[in-house]
Design an enzyme around this catalytic site. Structure first.
Site, mmCIF file in Angstrom:
data_model
loop_
_atom_site.group_PDB
_atom_site.id
_atom_site.type_symbol
_atom_site.label_atom_id
_atom_site.label_comp_id
_atom_site.label_asym_id
_atom_site.label_seq_id
_atom_site.Cartn_x
_atom_site.Cartn_y
_atom_site.Cartn_z
ATOM 1 N N GLY A 54 6.516 -64.091 -18.612
ATOM 2 C CA GLY A 54 5.960 -62.909 -19.170
ATOM 3 C C GLY A 54 5.854 -61.689 -18.274
ATOM 4 O O GLY A 54 6.632 -61.946 -17.244
ATOM 5 N N CYS A 55 5.187 -60.811 -18.452
ATOM 6 C CA CYS A 55 5.248 -59.621 -17.646
ATOM 7 C C CYS A 55 5.058 -59.827 -16.271
ATOM 8 O O CYS A 55 4.233 -60.640 -15.633
ATOM 9 C CB CYS A 55 4.190 -58.911 -17.974
ATOM 10 S SG CYS A 55 3.999 -57.339 -16.831
ATOM 11 N N PHE A 56 5.949 -59.647 -15.317
ATOM 12 C CA PHE A 56 6.113 -60.192 -13.825
ATOM 13 C C PHE A 56 5.065 -59.592 -13.050
ATOM 14 O O PHE A 56 5.053 -59.965 -12.036
ATOM 15 C CB PHE A 56 7.557 -60.208 -13.325
ATOM 16 C CG PHE A 56 8.197 -58.610 -13.375
ATOM 17 C CD1 PHE A 56 7.689 -57.581 -13.489
ATOM 18 C CD2 PHE A 56 9.698 -58.656 -13.277
ATOM 19 C CE1 PHE A 56 8.303 -56.303 -13.695
ATOM 20 C CE2 PHE A 56 10.393 -57.458 -13.276
ATOM 21 C CZ PHE A 56 9.674 -56.095 -13.327
ATOM 22 N N TRP A 57 4.593 -58.459 -13.398
ATOM 23 C CA TRP A 57 3.440 -57.936 -12.498
ATOM 24 C C TRP A 57 2.425 -58.733 -12.312
ATOM 25 O O TRP A 57 2.042 -58.988 -11.005
ATOM 26 C CB TRP A 57 3.111 -56.579 -12.895
ATOM 27 C CG TRP A 57 3.797 -55.250 -13.521
ATOM 28 C CD1 TRP A 57 4.950 -55.079 -12.619
ATOM 29 C CD2 TRP A 57 3.720 -54.430 -14.167
ATOM 30 N NE1 TRP A 57 5.754 -54.109 -13.005
ATOM 31 C CE2 TRP A 57 4.754 -53.523 -14.001
ATOM 32 C CE3 TRP A 57 2.587 -53.945 -14.964
ATOM 33 C CZ2 TRP A 57 5.030 -52.337 -14.434
ATOM 34 C CZ3 TRP A 57 2.861 -52.916 -15.631
ATOM 35 C CH2 TRP A 57 3.984 -51.993 -15.671
#
Length: 214
Positions: A54-57
């Site tokens: 998912g969102c890598f942040w």
């Protein structure tokens, strides 16, 4: 982040955007760990793990806090386009998933430990999405860097999959491939350690709520 209306199938190599021959941005020091973000030269005795979840942040933020982790970066893996930009990846036309690359000391934290954490902090049953984030760039993936990592990844995927099946929570859709077949490209500097630079930034932690058994 959000991907409503984005493609839900991966492009072929012929369909993918062409990309570029070289990385057009420079990257410096990890703002948390004070080690190089570009860590292609791995310290002796260390290994590399590459995950898409998912969102890598938010994913990177979790892994840089793990014991034995020497460096982390965010980037793009599993696709066709060379040195893509964030916007290109989010278009669904590169074939990449957002990924976290982890350089770690296996004497402190094993690859198995990282895989278990990987499964606990996202939902590996959602296919081309994570929570409200929809698109091919949010798919679950493990890109192994050695035969031993592959065996561990496949064994632990079965263990966790059996547990999810027992609870009737769906089938695991995690892509497991050799990293040698799918080059990792570093993302732009603004995305590296994003949540250290923007503490109130977006975090997506869709997960099953199931701890790894055992």
């Amino acid at each position: 982040m959000f991907g409503l209306g984005k493609p839900s199938t991966l492009p072929s190599a012929d369909e993918a955007l062409p990309g570029r021959a070289e990385q057009p941005w420079t990257l410096g020091e990890h703002v948390v760990l004070k080690t190089p973000v570009v860590a292609d030269e791995v310290p002796d005795g260390h290994e590399v793990a590459i995950f898409g979840l998912g969102c890598f942040w938010g994913a990177e933020e979790i892994f840089w806090q793990e014991p034995g982790v020497w460096s982390t970066s965010v980037g793009y893996a599993g696709g066709h386009t060379s040195h893509p930009t964030y916007d290109e990846v989010c278009s669904g036309r590169t074939g990449h998933t957002e990924a976290v690359r982890i350089v770690f000391d296996p004497a402190v934290t094993s690859f198995a430990d990282l895989v278990k954490k990987f499964f606990e902090i996202h939902d590996p049953t959602q296919g081309m999405r994570q929570g409200n984030d929809v698109g091919t760039q949010y798919r679950s993936a493990i890109y192994f860097t050695s035969p031993e990592q592959e065996q561990t990844a496949r064994d632990l995927t079965k263990v966790y999959g059996d547990e999810l099946a027992r609870r009737r929570l769906g089938d695991i859709t995690t892509e497991i491939r050799p990293a040698s077949e799918t080059p990792y490209f570093y993302a732009e500097d603004a995305h590296q350690q994003y949540l250290a630079k923007n503490p109130f930034g977006y975090r997506c932690h869709a997960n099953t709520g199931v701890k790894f058994p055992g």
